[in-house]
Design an enzyme around this catalytic site. Structure first.
Site, PDB file in Angstrom:
ATOM      1  N   ARG A 194       0.811  -1.222   0.000  1.00 15.83           N
ATOM      2  CA  ARG A 194       0.000   0.000   0.000  1.00 15.83           C
ATOM      3  C   ARG A 194       0.846   1.274   0.000  1.00 15.83           C
ATOM      4  O   ARG A 194       0.330   2.360  -0.249  1.00 15.83           O
ATOM      5  CB  ARG A 194      -0.954  -0.003   1.199  1.00 15.83           C
ATOM      6  CG  ARG A 194      -2.167  -0.891   0.983  1.00 15.83           C
ATOM      7  CD  ARG A 194      -3.134  -0.769   2.139  1.00 15.83           C
ATOM      8  NE  ARG A 194      -2.689  -1.540   3.290  1.00 15.83           N
ATOM      9  CZ  ARG A 194      -3.242  -1.459   4.510  1.00 15.83           C
ATOM     10  NH1 ARG A 194      -4.244  -0.627   4.726  1.00 15.83           N
ATOM     11  NH2 ARG A 194      -2.785  -2.183   5.508  1.00 15.83           N
ATOM     12  N   ASN A 250      -6.406  -4.169  20.232  1.00 14.31           N
ATOM     13  CA  ASN A 250      -5.056  -4.714  20.260  1.00 14.31           C
ATOM     14  C   ASN A 250      -4.054  -3.711  19.694  1.00 14.31           C
ATOM     15  O   ASN A 250      -4.165  -3.269  18.550  1.00 14.31           O
ATOM     16  CB  ASN A 250      -5.033  -6.011  19.440  1.00 14.31           C
ATOM     17  CG  ASN A 250      -3.647  -6.616  19.358  1.00 14.31           C
ATOM     18  OD1 ASN A 250      -2.809  -6.404  20.236  1.00 14.31           O
ATOM     19  ND2 ASN A 250      -3.396  -7.371  18.302  1.00 14.31           N
ATOM     20  N   ALA A 310      29.984  40.677   0.687  1.00 16.90           N
ATOM     21  CA  ALA A 310      28.853  40.156  -0.082  1.00 16.90           C
ATOM     22  C   ALA A 310      29.293  39.695  -1.462  1.00 16.90           C
ATOM     23  O   ALA A 310      30.111  40.335  -2.121  1.00 16.90           O
ATOM     24  CB  ALA A 310      27.791  41.232  -0.207  1.00 16.90           C
ATOM     25  N   SER A 329      33.703  42.783  -1.356  1.00 14.16           N
ATOM     26  CA  SER A 329      32.516  42.251  -2.024  1.00 14.16           C
ATOM     27  C   SER A 329      32.822  41.810  -3.451  1.00 14.16           C
ATOM     28  O   SER A 329      33.685  42.372  -4.126  1.00 14.16           O
ATOM     29  CB  SER A 329      31.418  43.321  -2.051  1.00 14.16           C
ATOM     30  OG  SER A 329      31.027  43.644  -0.734  1.00 14.16           O
TER      31      SER A 329
END
Length: 457
Positions: free
Chosen positions: A18, A177, A370, A395
């Site tokens: 399944r 159960n 950056a 950067s």
């Protein structure tokens, strides 16, 4: 053999059709860990003397996942009783308690198993030895097609009746159960020999051991447990439900341990995630495998962390990505849209914006501007970049590995660095700027003229 020795049998031979998957059912992950490993881990806390996993032929992938457990093979799918019979050779000479679990119940807890052990090791209500069989039971809102637990007037377990074999009166019972069983190992082989398959499915039910034990005058008991603890997973919908329950459990444990989450329901943890005290986690943070977070770390929103270690006081994100091998030192800052892979960022270093750092060391208190990237891969080999303490990388710099930037060195913005930079040196590696006066205006006029000519044609 010790009086209270324990053996564990995990039934994992089911094909899980399944699930509609090439992956064996019990290997589907919950919180990043295969379901069967959750089961084994819960049992391992009880320090069992033997751990046995019952598989069908050809399940080598599962056998590898459950190592070093002993493997028993159920040659044909003839029911749970038959599966436990397949494990008997691995129990030869064992007379302690035998715990039978299912490999598709990932929510099972050690606390539930301890409660069952306490029931098994207590005297029976009528005196004498403890019960031969202890069964987990739960009370769902909808009993559906679960097997029913039938109790006698004294509250002892009289029988487990499968739904297909139950009478209307038995189907009205709300106590169901839970699957987990704890058995007296000394009496188990004899009970298994008496099993038969005279039932609606033609299988050997392990649950029939209750009636067989009662027929011999042995006590049996049911222990009520949480429905979630014993939930089985048979399809993708139930897998998703188990994941949701597990995430809630992991988040609750983290909060209890001193972690702050502003939106816990949006944070996804792994079963092996380690979080220190006073860690703060903002919304939409995802943890992958093998993550260890130190005390007082701040993890900002939308960060993704896997295979990484983060030391105390560091700050991550937002939108930070730490990949395997990322090792972030104390008080370091990893900012937005920064990716770190197989790299050490030492104490107090800052990598705050739009940067890729791979196969590298960033020295203490270095600052990475950056847009910086370490060019670590040339299509064939990965090479290392070493950036010294206190260095400043401007950067939009590209550091072509292998390369070393010395302590305190400066790399000017926009540089492509292909050679080592000595300590305290400044490196500039970019084309010289030229300003062509008036050229921009002449260019625009020329383009406008071309556009007009095109319209007139």
């Amino acid at each position: 053999m010790a009086k209270h020795s324990l053996a564990v049998i995990v039934l994992a031979a089911g094909q899980g059709t399944r699930m509609r998957s090439a992956l064996p059912k019990v290997l589907h992950p919950v919180a990043g860990l295969p379901m069967v490993r959750h089961v084994l881990n819960a049992a391992a806390m009880l320090k069992p003397e033997r751990s046995i996993v019952v598989l069908a032929p050809g399940m080598e992938q599962v056998a590898k996942a459950v190592a070093p457990a002993t493997i028993a093979i159920q040659q044909q799918p003839l029911g749970t009783g038959h599966a436990v019979q397949a494990a008997l050779p691995a129990l030869k000479g064992f007379t302690g308690d035998v715990l039978v679990l299912f490999g598709d119940t990932p929510m099972l807890t050690t606390a539930t198993l301890k409660a069952m052990l306490a029931a098994r090791r207590s005297k029976s209500r009528s005196g004498g030895d403890g019960p031969a069989v202890v069964v987990s039971g739960f009370r769902p809102a909808d009993a559906a097609a679960y097997g029913r637990l039938v109790l006698d007037a004294k509250g002892e377990l009289e029988a487990i009746v499968e739904y297909k074999d139950a009478t209307p009166e038995q189907r009205a019972i709300g106590f169901c159960n839970g699957g987990v069983m704890l058995l007296d190992g000394a009496r188990l082989p004899g009970l298994l020999k008496r099993l038969d398959n005279s039932n609606a499915k033609g299988e050997y039910y392990l649950t029939d051991l209750v009636q067989l034990a009662r027929a011999k005058g042995w006590g049996c008991r049911a222990v009520e447990v949480s429905e979630i603890d014993v939930m089985g997973v048979n399809n993708r919908a139930e897998l998703a439900l188990a994941e949701a329950y597990m995430q809630a459990r992991l988040r609750a444990a983290a909060l209890e341990a001193g972690v702050t989450m502003t939106a816990p329901e949006t944070v996804y943890l792994r079963a092996d995630t380690k979080l220190g005290r006073d860690v703060s986690i903002e919304p939409h943070v995802v943890f992958g495998a093998n993550v260890e977070i130190g005390d007082s770390v701040t993890i900002r929103a939308f960060s993704h962390i896997e295979g990484a270690r983060v030391a105390a006081g560091a700050v991550l994100g937002p939108y930070a990505r730490l990949r395997p091998g990322a090792d972030i030192g104390p008080e370091a800052h990893i900012g937005n849209f920064v990716e770190i892979k197989q790299a050490r960022v030492e104490a107090g270093a800052k990598v705050n914006h739009l940067t890729y750092i791979g196969d590298a060391r960033i020295g203490a208190k270095a600052n990475i501007g950056a847009g910086t990237i370490t060019c670590n891969y040339d299509g064939f080999n990965k090479s290392h970049t070493d950036i010294g303490a206190g260095a400043f990388i401007g950067s939009n710099s590209a550091l072509v590995a292998p390369v070393t930037i010395g302590d305190g060195a400066i790399v000017a913005a926009g540089s492509t660095i292909t050679g080592d930079v000595p300590a305290d040196a400044m490196a500039l590696a970019r084309g010289r700027q030229e300003n062509k006066l008036g050229l921009a205006g002449r260019f625009r006029a020329q383009q406008a003229k071309k556009k007009q000519q095109s319209k007139n044609q």
